[in-house]
Design an enzyme around this catalytic site. Structure first.
Site, PDB file in Angstrom:
ATOM      1  N   ASP A  21      28.498 -32.331  -3.894  1.00  0.00           N
ATOM      2  CA  ASP A  21      27.736 -31.123  -4.177  1.00  0.00           C
ATOM      3  C   ASP A  21      26.248 -31.358  -4.012  1.00  0.00           C
ATOM      4  O   ASP A  21      25.457 -31.307  -4.956  1.00  0.00           O
ATOM      5  CB  ASP A  21      28.075 -30.596  -5.576  1.00  0.00           C
ATOM      6  CG  ASP A  21      29.434 -29.914  -5.575  1.00  0.00           C
ATOM      7  OD1 ASP A  21      30.328 -30.418  -4.870  1.00  0.00           O
ATOM      8  OD2 ASP A  21      29.600 -28.880  -6.232  1.00  0.00           O
ATOM      9  N   HIS A  43      21.329 -29.744  -5.235  1.00  0.00           N
ATOM     10  CA  HIS A  43      22.347 -28.690  -5.338  1.00  0.00           C
ATOM     11  C   HIS A  43      21.657 -27.456  -5.922  1.00  0.00           C
ATOM     12  O   HIS A  43      20.434 -27.371  -5.903  1.00  0.00           O
ATOM     13  CB  HIS A  43      23.473 -29.228  -6.242  1.00  0.00           C
ATOM     14  CG  HIS A  43      24.752 -28.444  -6.166  1.00  0.00           C
ATOM     15  ND1 HIS A  43      25.291 -27.975  -4.998  1.00  0.00           N
ATOM     16  CD2 HIS A  43      25.615 -28.058  -7.153  1.00  0.00           C
ATOM     17  CE1 HIS A  43      26.425 -27.335  -5.264  1.00  0.00           C
ATOM     18  NE2 HIS A  43      26.641 -27.367  -6.560  1.00  0.00           N
ATOM     19  N   HIS A  72      29.349 -27.411 -12.838  1.00  0.00           N
ATOM     20  CA  HIS A  72      30.100 -26.334 -12.194  1.00  0.00           C
ATOM     21  C   HIS A  72      31.581 -26.544 -12.511  1.00  0.00           C
ATOM     22  O   HIS A  72      32.066 -27.674 -12.570  1.00  0.00           O
ATOM     23  CB  HIS A  72      29.865 -26.333 -10.675  1.00  0.00           C
ATOM     24  CG  HIS A  72      28.635 -25.569 -10.273  1.00  0.00           C
ATOM     25  ND1 HIS A  72      27.938 -25.820  -9.119  1.00  0.00           N
ATOM     26  CD2 HIS A  72      27.994 -24.532 -10.891  1.00  0.00           C
ATOM     27  CE1 HIS A  72      26.911 -24.970  -9.034  1.00  0.00           C
ATOM     28  NE2 HIS A  72      26.924 -24.196 -10.097  1.00  0.00           N
ATOM     29  N   ASP A 120      34.444 -26.395 -11.097  1.00  0.00           N
ATOM     30  CA  ASP A 120      35.399 -27.168 -10.291  1.00  0.00           C
ATOM     31  C   ASP A 120      35.233 -28.676 -10.471  1.00  0.00           C
ATOM     32  O   ASP A 120      36.077 -29.443 -10.014  1.00  0.00           O
ATOM     33  CB  ASP A 120      35.335 -26.770  -8.802  1.00  0.00           C
ATOM     34  CG  ASP A 120      33.944 -26.920  -8.203  1.00  0.00           C
ATOM     35  OD1 ASP A 120      32.962 -26.786  -8.936  1.00  0.00           O
ATOM     36  OD2 ASP A 120      33.850 -27.166  -6.979  1.00  0.00           O
TER      37      ASP A 120
END
Lengths: 301, 301
Positions: free
Chosen positions: A209, A139, A64, A66
């Site tokens: 996460d 996740h 992801h 970020d």
């Protein structure tokens, strides 16, 4: 020998004035282990004065944005600042494609080499002094939690005990220190007579996460430090589950059940910008040894 | 109607505590034009409170990392914060590959659409109110400088002159205001009797990462604002040439020769961290209307 953990980015999803996107640096002797590398990490690294030409491994939990979009800029900046040591990168399948496609369009022109490793669950690397294990978190996409486990260190040597036995300082001390038994004036002297028991290495776990899950409970067992997803508070437990994250209370329950020494709450959602300590308070009710560091703060263990 | 220019990142190559990587926002009515998008731009944008759901175009000068690596994170964050308007992106050949390959590995899941345009020299876009032209700068790789040129606006309307002629407020005023001549009580009233001459639109030029060159001199002719590469000072004129950049004095010479109103020095090298105003001083000797903004400062014109 202690380990320093520097929290470069303690926020999640979106950067705010106070909290950058996820990245944690574990300084161990002359080496840097970086966990995740969100956008802005290179700047945080410069501000924290970690150094850009150290022996270094980067471990990416998942792809992801970020958690990974700071990597290309960091790679570029380290080259501009003269890095010449190889950089090792570990991450889920896709990490190679990500870096290769960017390097094709952005033209890094690096003056050091990069070794990218796509990882699976299990032991992902081992040195003389530690091992790192990866385990699937829970996740929305493949996402790894990591455990850094130091190997046991030789016990403490007590020179006064060696002296009391009449053993002269020198090669015989060295042998005893490294665990070897010796014969001195016809008597067997065991290493254990002058050396304490082997010292357990540190165990540090990084699990961002993720929903609270069995896999991380297992991975975190007896850890000295557990850094755990703490995106939300009790008021958002359903949102946490929906988006594949944890509340600080859920993180605290994992820390308690796993018998860890210290819990570090990370990946704080921007929605708690005004009152992040609500999350810390909720966690401490369940697990008092919880902390919620600010960006660029560090702990030594 | 004025234009506001917000300097999100005024540094170059490497971010420092004070200066982020290049990005400039030009706010014009309800629209945002962003020039370049270095790493960290999304954070600067949030800090500057520019807004994430405005009509917006991003123009990328070239594909060196410090000018483009903030784009993926900005795209992602705007989606997380609920953007639903299309985003237009303009940049050199390769910009599409760059964004497509990242979106494949990082999985944006956007809730708005993106239109990416690979550009060539010449007019790259035109609206009812302005045009934007691109011209090749003189850097190491293909790199565009941009000129935003507003179309002439209708002249100022003088109600007191209309009243003096006895023309009642209403539809006749409207006609005169928009340039139409009218017949009033048998007399021809020319629009120019109550409306001033058409007002020239503003011209704003963005030219980073370039040696001083004829192309930019031409592009910047009579501009209201020229933002020019000013990576180095007089002490580093050879380095500037070697790396495809300019000194602040060279930027000032271009500004003077192009007869611009204001010169903005950008892309300040981190090596001048302690004394950036040396560069400003050198530029002002040649072109007094030079400024060197800090990050997040803005000007209105």
């Amino acid at each position: 020998m202690s380990i320093e953990i520097i929290f470069l980015g303690t926020g999640g999803s979106i950067p705010t004035k106070r909290r950058n996107l996820p990245s944690v640096v574990v300084k161990r002797k002359d080496e840097i282990l970086m966990f995740d590398c969100g956008e802005g990490t290179q700047k945080q690294m410069l501000l924290s004065k970690v150094g850009i030409n150290k022996k270094m491994k980067v471990l990416i939990s998942h792809l992801h944005g970020d958690h990974v979009l700071g990597l290309p800029g960091l790679i570029q900046t380290m080259s501009l600042l003269g890095r010449n040591k190889e950089l090792e990168i570990y991450g889920p399948l896709g990490i190679e494609d990500f870096l290769e496609s960017i390097s094709k369009t952005v033209q890094f022109n690096l003056n050091y080499s990069i070794k990218v490793n796509s990882i699976n669950e299990g032991k992902i690397l081992e040195t003389n002094e530690y091992e790192i294990f990866a385990k699937q978190a829970n996740h929305g996409i493949p996402c790894f939690a990591f455990a850094l486990i130091e190997k046991a260190k030789p016990g403490r040597f007590y020179p006064e005990k060696a002296r009391a036995l009449g053993i002269p300082e020198g090669p015989l001390w060295k042998k005893l220190q490294t665990g070897e038994d010796i014969v001195f004036k016809g008597t067997i002297i065991k290493s254990s007579q002058v050396v304490g028991p082997p010292r357990k290495g540190l165990k540090i776990v990084y699990a961002l996460d993720t929903r609270p899950c069995e896999a991380i409970l297992e991975l975190a067992k007896d850890a000295d430090v557990l850094m755990h997803d703490s995106t939300f508070g009790n008021d958002m437990v359903e949102k946490a589950n929906e988006y594949g994250h944890s509340t600080s209370s859920q993180a605290a329950n994992i820390a308690k059940a796993a018998n860890v020494k210290k819990l570090v709450l990370l990946h704080i959602s921007p929605i708690y910008n005004k009152n992040p300590y609500k999350l810390l308070k909720e966690a401490k009710k369940i697990f008092p040894s919880s902390i919620m560091p600010k960006d660029l703060e560090s702990i030594k263990i």
